[in-house]
Design a protein around this motif. Structure first.
Motif, PDB file in Angstrom:
ATOM      1  N   ILE A 289      18.962  56.196   1.669  1.00  0.00           N
ATOM      2  CA  ILE A 289      18.732  55.825   3.066  1.00  0.00           C
ATOM      3  C   ILE A 289      20.069  55.413   3.669  1.00  0.00           C
ATOM      4  O   ILE A 289      20.745  54.522   3.149  1.00  0.00           O
ATOM      5  CB  ILE A 289      17.723  54.662   3.189  1.00  0.00           C
ATOM      6  CG1 ILE A 289      16.384  55.045   2.551  1.00  0.00           C
ATOM      7  CG2 ILE A 289      17.528  54.273   4.652  1.00  0.00           C
ATOM      8  CD1 ILE A 289      15.361  53.925   2.554  1.00  0.00           C
ATOM      9  N   ALA A 290      20.450  56.058   4.751  1.00  0.00           N
ATOM     10  CA  ALA A 290      21.676  55.686   5.456  1.00  0.00           C
ATOM     11  C   ALA A 290      21.354  54.580   6.453  1.00  0.00           C
ATOM     12  O   ALA A 290      20.401  54.680   7.230  1.00  0.00           O
ATOM     13  CB  ALA A 290      22.271  56.887   6.171  1.00  0.00           C
ATOM     14  N   VAL A 291      22.148  53.513   6.407  1.00  0.00           N
ATOM     15  CA  VAL A 291      21.955  52.368   7.297  1.00  0.00           C
ATOM     16  C   VAL A 291      23.136  52.311   8.260  1.00  0.00           C
ATOM     17  O   VAL A 291      24.294  52.286   7.839  1.00  0.00           O
ATOM     18  CB  VAL A 291      21.871  51.051   6.500  1.00  0.00           C
ATOM     19  CG1 VAL A 291      21.677  49.868   7.448  1.00  0.00           C
ATOM     20  CG2 VAL A 291      20.745  51.114   5.481  1.00  0.00           C
ATOM     21  N   ASN A 292      22.836  52.314   9.550  1.00  0.00           N
ATOM     22  CA  ASN A 292      23.869  52.249  10.582  1.00  0.00           C
ATOM     23  C   ASN A 292      23.955  50.821  11.117  1.00  0.00           C
ATOM     24  O   ASN A 292      22.965  50.269  11.585  1.00  0.00           O
ATOM     25  CB  ASN A 292      23.532  53.222  11.715  1.00  0.00           C
ATOM     26  CG  ASN A 292      23.339  54.645  11.206  1.00  0.00           C
ATOM     27  OD1 ASN A 292      24.294  55.274  10.753  1.00  0.00           O
ATOM     28  ND2 ASN A 292      22.117  55.142  11.248  1.00  0.00           N
ATOM     29  N   VAL A 293      25.139  50.230  11.007  1.00  0.00           N
ATOM     30  CA  VAL A 293      25.352  48.845  11.422  1.00  0.00           C
ATOM     31  C   VAL A 293      26.381  48.816  12.546  1.00  0.00           C
ATOM     32  O   VAL A 293      27.494  49.331  12.380  1.00  0.00           O
ATOM     33  CB  VAL A 293      25.848  47.984  10.242  1.00  0.00           C
ATOM     34  CG1 VAL A 293      26.147  46.559  10.707  1.00  0.00           C
ATOM     35  CG2 VAL A 293      24.822  47.969   9.120  1.00  0.00           C
ATOM     36  N   THR A 294      26.028  48.239  13.673  1.00  0.00           N
ATOM     37  CA  THR A 294      26.983  48.099  14.766  1.00  0.00           C
ATOM     38  C   THR A 294      27.850  46.866  14.518  1.00  0.00           C
ATOM     39  O   THR A 294      27.502  45.982  13.731  1.00  0.00           O
ATOM     40  CB  THR A 294      26.273  47.945  16.113  1.00  0.00           C
ATOM     41  OG1 THR A 294      25.562  46.695  16.133  1.00  0.00           O
ATOM     42  CG2 THR A 294      25.278  49.087  16.348  1.00  0.00           C
ATOM     43  N   ARG A 295      28.971  46.800  15.210  1.00  0.00           N
ATOM     44  CA  ARG A 295      29.853  45.644  15.038  1.00  0.00           C
ATOM     45  C   ARG A 295      29.209  44.351  15.530  1.00  0.00           C
ATOM     46  O   ARG A 295      29.565  43.262  15.092  1.00  0.00           O
ATOM     47  CB  ARG A 295      31.186  45.908  15.742  1.00  0.00           C
ATOM     48  CG  ARG A 295      32.009  46.965  15.025  1.00  0.00           C
ATOM     49  CD  ARG A 295      33.360  47.226  15.675  1.00  0.00           C
ATOM     50  NE  ARG A 295      34.145  48.150  14.864  1.00  0.00           N
ATOM     51  CZ  ARG A 295      34.023  49.472  14.882  1.00  0.00           C
ATOM     52  NH1 ARG A 295      33.115  50.031  15.694  1.00  0.00           N
ATOM     53  NH2 ARG A 295      34.759  50.245  14.106  1.00  0.00           N
ATOM     54  N   SER A 296      28.229  44.482  16.414  1.00  0.00           N
ATOM     55  CA  SER A 296      27.511  43.292  16.885  1.00  0.00           C
ATOM     56  C   SER A 296      26.350  42.916  15.962  1.00  0.00           C
ATOM     57  O   SER A 296      25.608  41.977  16.248  1.00  0.00           O
ATOM     58  CB  SER A 296      26.987  43.516  18.305  1.00  0.00           C
ATOM     59  OG  SER A 296      26.054  44.584  18.325  1.00  0.00           O
ATOM     60  N   GLY A 297      26.183  43.672  14.856  1.00  0.00           N
ATOM     61  CA  GLY A 297      25.158  43.328  13.880  1.00  0.00           C
ATOM     62  C   GLY A 297      23.838  44.041  14.050  1.00  0.00           C
ATOM     63  O   GLY A 297      22.889  43.767  13.299  1.00  0.00           O
ATOM     64  N   GLY A 298      23.744  44.965  15.004  1.00  0.00           N
ATOM     65  CA  GLY A 298      22.520  45.748  15.132  1.00  0.00           C
ATOM     66  C   GLY A 298      22.363  46.710  13.964  1.00  0.00           C
ATOM     67  O   GLY A 298      23.349  47.153  13.368  1.00  0.00           O
ATOM     68  N   ILE A 299      21.117  47.046  13.618  1.00  0.00           N
ATOM     69  CA  ILE A 299      20.850  47.905  12.462  1.00  0.00           C
ATOM     70  C   ILE A 299      19.849  48.991  12.830  1.00  0.00           C
ATOM     71  O   ILE A 299      18.864  48.738  13.528  1.00  0.00           O
ATOM     72  CB  ILE A 299      20.324  47.081  11.271  1.00  0.00           C
ATOM     73  CG1 ILE A 299      21.485  46.401  10.548  1.00  0.00           C
ATOM     74  CG2 ILE A 299      19.540  47.926  10.292  1.00  0.00           C
ATOM     75  CD1 ILE A 299      21.112  45.751   9.242  1.00  0.00           C
ATOM     76  N   ASN A 300      20.138  50.196  12.325  1.00  0.00           N
ATOM     77  CA  ASN A 300      19.219  51.323  12.467  1.00  0.00           C
ATOM     78  C   ASN A 300      19.228  52.103  11.163  1.00  0.00           C
ATOM     79  O   ASN A 300      20.295  52.375  10.610  1.00  0.00           O
ATOM     80  CB  ASN A 300      19.634  52.211  13.644  1.00  0.00           C
ATOM     81  CG  ASN A 300      18.782  53.457  13.754  1.00  0.00           C
ATOM     82  OD1 ASN A 300      19.150  54.508  13.247  1.00  0.00           O
ATOM     83  ND2 ASN A 300      17.654  53.339  14.422  1.00  0.00           N
ATOM     84  N   LEU A 301      18.041  52.470  10.670  1.00  0.00           N
ATOM     85  CA  LEU A 301      17.925  53.192   9.407  1.00  0.00           C
ATOM     86  C   LEU A 301      17.557  54.650   9.644  1.00  0.00           C
ATOM     87  O   LEU A 301      16.658  54.946  10.441  1.00  0.00           O
ATOM     88  CB  LEU A 301      16.859  52.561   8.515  1.00  0.00           C
ATOM     89  CG  LEU A 301      17.245  51.363   7.648  1.00  0.00           C
ATOM     90  CD1 LEU A 301      17.651  50.171   8.496  1.00  0.00           C
ATOM     91  CD2 LEU A 301      16.100  50.991   6.720  1.00  0.00           C
ATOM     92  N   ASP A 302      18.252  55.557   8.954  1.00  0.00           N
ATOM     93  CA  ASP A 302      17.859  56.959   8.948  1.00  0.00           C
ATOM     94  C   ASP A 302      16.605  57.128   8.096  1.00  0.00           C
ATOM     95  O   ASP A 302      16.245  56.247   7.300  1.00  0.00           O
ATOM     96  CB  ASP A 302      18.979  57.835   8.384  1.00  0.00           C
ATOM     97  CG  ASP A 302      20.138  58.007   9.344  1.00  0.00           C
ATOM     98  OD1 ASP A 302      20.100  57.392  10.439  1.00  0.00           O
ATOM     99  OD2 ASP A 302      21.084  58.738   9.005  1.00  0.00           O
TER     100      ASP A 302
END
Length: 244
Positions: A214-227
């Motif tokens: 599972i690829a996890v996308n993390v923004t510099r502000s701490g937001g998270i979105n999972l593929d």
């Protein structure tokens, strides 16, 4: 007729061999290995100073009347070493809620663990000299954002999702593979922040039990979105096993 009989016997031998040797019909994927990062040691010293003792699997038992024991947790559990990159480096342990503190529809947890022995995971940290609970992702994000390095992003992604970082994968020939290439955990810097490659093994319920990436996308502000998860492999011996 003799030739047909010979071919039939030969085919039967091949079927038998393939049954005994699943790898003969199962090409192994390419395994791309990565070195684990050097991470600071997770600090739990304040919990120890307050009398908590850790058993061999990381469960903390704290004396009655101590500040950690007063936290509204069913269980206090040490975190995985990979969380050592979190910044600020607050002393931190898992605050697991069991059925005695079932959060219901409140959303007061970051992720869930276990099967029948189910746990809802929050975190307990020591901040400004006080033990505090981070019961939701929003409060966890507020405590640790911004995310400013790949190592911090790795620790943050694992802590927020409960997914696994793996640098020790193997490709046993008896497994059944769904892909031609398997990458161990990596972190990639992107325009929005970081992309982290993590894993999950489905142990609960009845098989087949897939090991997913599972690829996890993390923004510099701490937001998270999972593929979406990608099936990598399964152990066929576990196909008829039901986990609880």
């Amino acid at each position: 007729m003799k030739r047909l009989t010979h071919l039939a016997l030969q085919a039967a031998c091949w079927i038998t061999l393939l049954g005994l040797c699943p790898a003969c019909a199962n090409k192994l994927p390419e395994l791309i290995q990565h070195d684990p990062p050097e991470l600071p040691v997770v600090d739990i010293s304040p919990f120890i100073w307050d009398g908590c003792q850790s058993d061999y699997i990381g469960n903390l038992t704290c004396p009655e009347g101590s500040p950690p024991a007063a936290l509204d947790c069913s269980f206090l559990v040490t975190v995985e070493p990979v969380l050592g990159g979190l910044q600020p480096a607050y002393p931190i342990v898992k605050c697991q809620l069991g059925y005695d503190r079932y959060p219901g529809d409140s959303g007061n947890f970051l992720f869930e663990e276990g099967c029948l022995d189910h746990r809802w995971v929050q975190y307990a940290i020591l901040r400004d000299g006080q033990y505090q609970i981070l019961p939701t992702f929003a409060e966890f994000q507020a405590a640790y954002a911004p995310i400013e390095s790949p190592i911090e992003a790795l620790s943050y992604a694992v802590a927020a999702t409960g997914l696994d970082a793996r640098f020790d994968l193997e490709t046993p020939p008896e497994y059944r593979y769904e892909v031609e290439k398997i990458d161990e955990t990596w972190v990639e810097e992107t325009d929005f922040g970081y992309r982290i490659h993590l894993f999950k093994y489905s142990t609960c319920g009845c098989g087949p039990h897939f090991f997913d990436s599972i690829a996890v996308n993390v923004t510099r502000s701490g937001g998270i979105n999972l593929d979406a998860p990608v099936h990598l492999f399964r152990d066929p011996h576990m196909d008829h096993v039901c986990g609880d």
